[in-house]
Design an enzyme around this catalytic site. Structure first.
Site, PDB file in Angstrom:
ATOM      1  N   ASP A  21      18.232  -5.373  -8.789  1.00 50.83           N
ATOM      2  CA  ASP A  21      18.372  -6.596  -7.997  1.00 50.83           C
ATOM      3  C   ASP A  21      17.822  -6.409  -6.572  1.00 50.83           C
ATOM      4  O   ASP A  21      17.836  -5.304  -6.039  1.00 50.83           O
ATOM      5  CB  ASP A  21      19.857  -6.991  -7.954  1.00 50.83           C
ATOM      6  CG  ASP A  21      20.048  -8.434  -7.520  1.00 50.83           C
ATOM      7  OD1 ASP A  21      19.077  -9.217  -7.603  1.00 50.83           O
ATOM      8  OD2 ASP A  21      21.166  -8.781  -7.094  1.00 50.83           O
ATOM      9  N   HIS A  38       8.812  -8.755  -6.839  1.00 45.10           N
ATOM     10  CA  HIS A  38       8.858  -8.382  -8.262  1.00 45.10           C
ATOM     11  C   HIS A  38       7.746  -7.372  -8.566  1.00 45.10           C
ATOM     12  O   HIS A  38       7.967  -6.386  -9.256  1.00 45.10           O
ATOM     13  CB  HIS A  38       8.711  -9.615  -9.155  1.00 45.10           C
ATOM     14  CG  HIS A  38       9.800 -10.630  -8.950  1.00 45.10           C
ATOM     15  ND1 HIS A  38      11.133 -10.280  -8.911  1.00 45.10           N
ATOM     16  CD2 HIS A  38       9.770 -11.981  -8.777  1.00 45.10           C
ATOM     17  CE1 HIS A  38      11.864 -11.363  -8.713  1.00 45.10           C
ATOM     18  NE2 HIS A  38      11.061 -12.414  -8.629  1.00 45.10           N
ATOM     19  N   LEU A 132      13.003   9.576 -24.363  1.00 44.66           N
ATOM     20  CA  LEU A 132      13.823   8.517 -23.762  1.00 44.66           C
ATOM     21  C   LEU A 132      13.627   7.177 -24.483  1.00 44.66           C
ATOM     22  O   LEU A 132      12.494   6.796 -24.770  1.00 44.66           O
ATOM     23  CB  LEU A 132      13.408   8.354 -22.295  1.00 44.66           C
ATOM     24  CG  LEU A 132      14.069   7.228 -21.505  1.00 44.66           C
ATOM     25  CD1 LEU A 132      15.510   7.595 -21.145  1.00 44.66           C
ATOM     26  CD2 LEU A 132      13.283   6.902 -20.241  1.00 44.66           C
TER      27      LEU A 132
HETATM   28  C1  IPE Z   1      20.765 -10.193 -12.216  1.00 42.24           C
HETATM   29  O1  IPE Z   1      20.239 -10.512 -10.968  1.00 42.24           O
HETATM   30  C2  IPE Z   1      19.681 -10.216 -13.239  1.00 42.24           C
HETATM   31  C3  IPE Z   1      18.649  -9.215 -13.077  1.00 42.24           C
HETATM   32  C4  IPE Z   1      18.622  -8.242 -12.200  1.00 42.24           C
HETATM   33  C5  IPE Z   1      17.562  -9.305 -14.003  1.00 42.24           C
HETATM   34  P1  IPE Z   1      20.396 -11.984 -10.374  1.00 42.24           P
HETATM   35  O2  IPE Z   1      19.790 -11.957  -9.031  1.00 42.24           O
HETATM   36  O3  IPE Z   1      19.865 -12.966 -11.329  1.00 42.24           O
HETATM   37  O4  IPE Z   1      21.974 -12.140 -10.310  1.00 42.24           O
HETATM   38  P2  IPE Z   1      22.872 -13.124  -9.446  1.00 42.24           P
HETATM   39  O5  IPE Z   1      22.363 -14.502  -9.722  1.00 42.24           O
HETATM   40  O6  IPE Z   1      22.707 -12.733  -8.024  1.00 42.24           O
HETATM   41  O7  IPE Z   1      24.255 -12.877  -9.946  1.00 42.24           O
HETATM   42  C1  IPE Z   2      15.911  -9.081  -9.270  1.00 40.97           C
HETATM   43  O1  IPE Z   2      15.596  -9.488  -7.972  1.00 40.97           O
HETATM   44  C2  IPE Z   2      14.873  -9.488 -10.285  1.00 40.97           C
HETATM   45  C3  IPE Z   2      15.268 -10.615 -11.125  1.00 40.97           C
HETATM   46  C4  IPE Z   2      16.446 -11.150 -11.160  1.00 40.97           C
HETATM   47  C5  IPE Z   2      14.250 -11.151 -12.012  1.00 40.97           C
HETATM   48  P1  IPE Z   2      15.884 -10.956  -7.468  1.00 40.97           P
HETATM   49  O2  IPE Z   2      14.721 -11.813  -7.777  1.00 40.97           O
HETATM   50  O3  IPE Z   2      17.192 -11.441  -7.989  1.00 40.97           O
HETATM   51  O4  IPE Z   2      15.969 -10.722  -5.899  1.00 40.97           O
HETATM   52  P2  IPE Z   2      17.081 -11.303  -4.908  1.00 40.97           P
HETATM   53  O5  IPE Z   2      18.400 -10.900  -5.481  1.00 40.97           O
HETATM   54  O6  IPE Z   2      16.903 -12.784  -4.873  1.00 40.97           O
HETATM   55  O7  IPE Z   2      16.788 -10.621  -3.627  1.00 40.97           O
HETATM   56 MG    MG Z   3      19.087 -11.248  -7.343  1.00 43.12          MG
END
Ligand code: IPE
Ligand code: IPE
Ligand code: MG
Length: 246
Positions: A21, A38, A132
């Site tokens: 995240d 990303h 792995l």
């Molecule tokens: C969780 O992250 C999903 C992934 C890392 C793929 P999100 O950014 O979607 O989660 P919330 O919405 O903050 O809970």
């Molecule tokens: C995690 O990073 C990747 C996905 C959920 C696809 P985020 O896109 O949720 O990044 P933040 O949490 O908004 O910073």
């Molecule tokens: Mg996120």
């Protein structure tokens, strides 16, 4: 920062799961579009996969896209889908070099049909590797996984293949997307959020949780080692007392 030689190689968790995240915030902090975050996260994935191979981990599961992430702006969703498939294709040689077998979990029917064949090829090209197991959770939601499992089990009861009294943890486990994969001993979440976000709810019943304040694109092997060292210091009691374990 921890280095590989500080990790006890005799006590490596068999399975580590990571909620990757913080990509969007990482990009925003640099005045860039979320998608840039990303893309930058791929470097972290590569580093963590290679480190996992180096320390002999059996299973690494990465939460790449949740069932709820489909609700993001269309452009971001499209960009992530493209990034995922392009990255997989680019990394096949790295997987093969490292004996990594690729696996996917999630509601894969939701993935853009134009990429089906490419995903299938990526899976097939690594299916002979036995080091792995790298599982990518894409379009993954744990509640949906449990609903599907309930349906599968109900179907088996209906056809007489299974008796209600025989439904146990093994039957449920075998009905999940993660059938055949041991439960994670360690779950890591980056970006300083303290939540599970619908990830592996059944499987993490006794996982050790580790939260890193680093945003995913900044996460590197040393951070993985830090998490594992922390894990190695913990006493996992599974409901028993400390005295019983010693
Ligand atoms: C969780 O992250 C999903 C992934 C890392 C793929 P999100 O950014 O979607 O989660 P919330 O919405 O903050 O809970
Ligand atoms: C995690 O990073 C990747 C996905 C959920 C696809 P985020 O896109 O949720 O990044 P933040 O949490 O908004 O910073
Ligand atoms: Mg996120």
């Amino acid at each position: 920062m921890a280095y590989k030689d500080q990790v006890d190689l005799l006590k490596i968790p068999k399975h580590v799961a990571i909620i990757m995240d913080g990509n969007g915030r990482w990009a925003k902090g640099r005045g860039k579009l979320r998608v840039f975050g990303h893309h930058s996260g791929v470097t972290s994935v590569r580093d963590v996969v290679e480190a996992s191979v180096e320390i002999g981990m059996g299973y690494l599961t990465l939460y790449a896209f949740s069932a709820e992430n489909w609700n993001r702006p269309r452009l971001e969703v499209t960009a992530i889908m493209e990034l995922l498939i392009n990255t997989m294709q680019k990394e096949i040689s790295m997987f093969t070099k490292n004996n990594v077998r690729l696996n996917l979990i999630g509601n894969l029917e939701m993935l853009p049909p134009k990429y089906y064949d490419q995903w299938q090829t990526a899976l097939e090209q690594t299916s002979g590797n036995n080091g792995l197991t790298l599982t990518l959770a894409i379009s993954y939601g744990s509640r949906l996984e449990l609903i599907n499992a309930a349906k599968k089990i109900a179907g088996r009861v209906k056809t007489g293949d299974l008796k209600i009294d025989d439904i146990d943890e093994t039957v449920v486990g075998e009905s999940l997307y993660t059938a055949g994969i041991p439960d994670p001993e360690l779950l890591i979440r980056t970006s300083g959020e303290y939540r599970i976000s619908n990830f592996l709810l059944w499987q993490i019943a006794y996982a050790e949780l580790y939260f890193s304040t680093k945003l995913w694109p900044d996460f590197r092997r040393e951070d993985l080692f830090d998490a594992i060292i922390d894990y190695q210091k913990r006493e996992r009691r599974f409901g028993m007392t400390s005295d019983q374990l010693n």
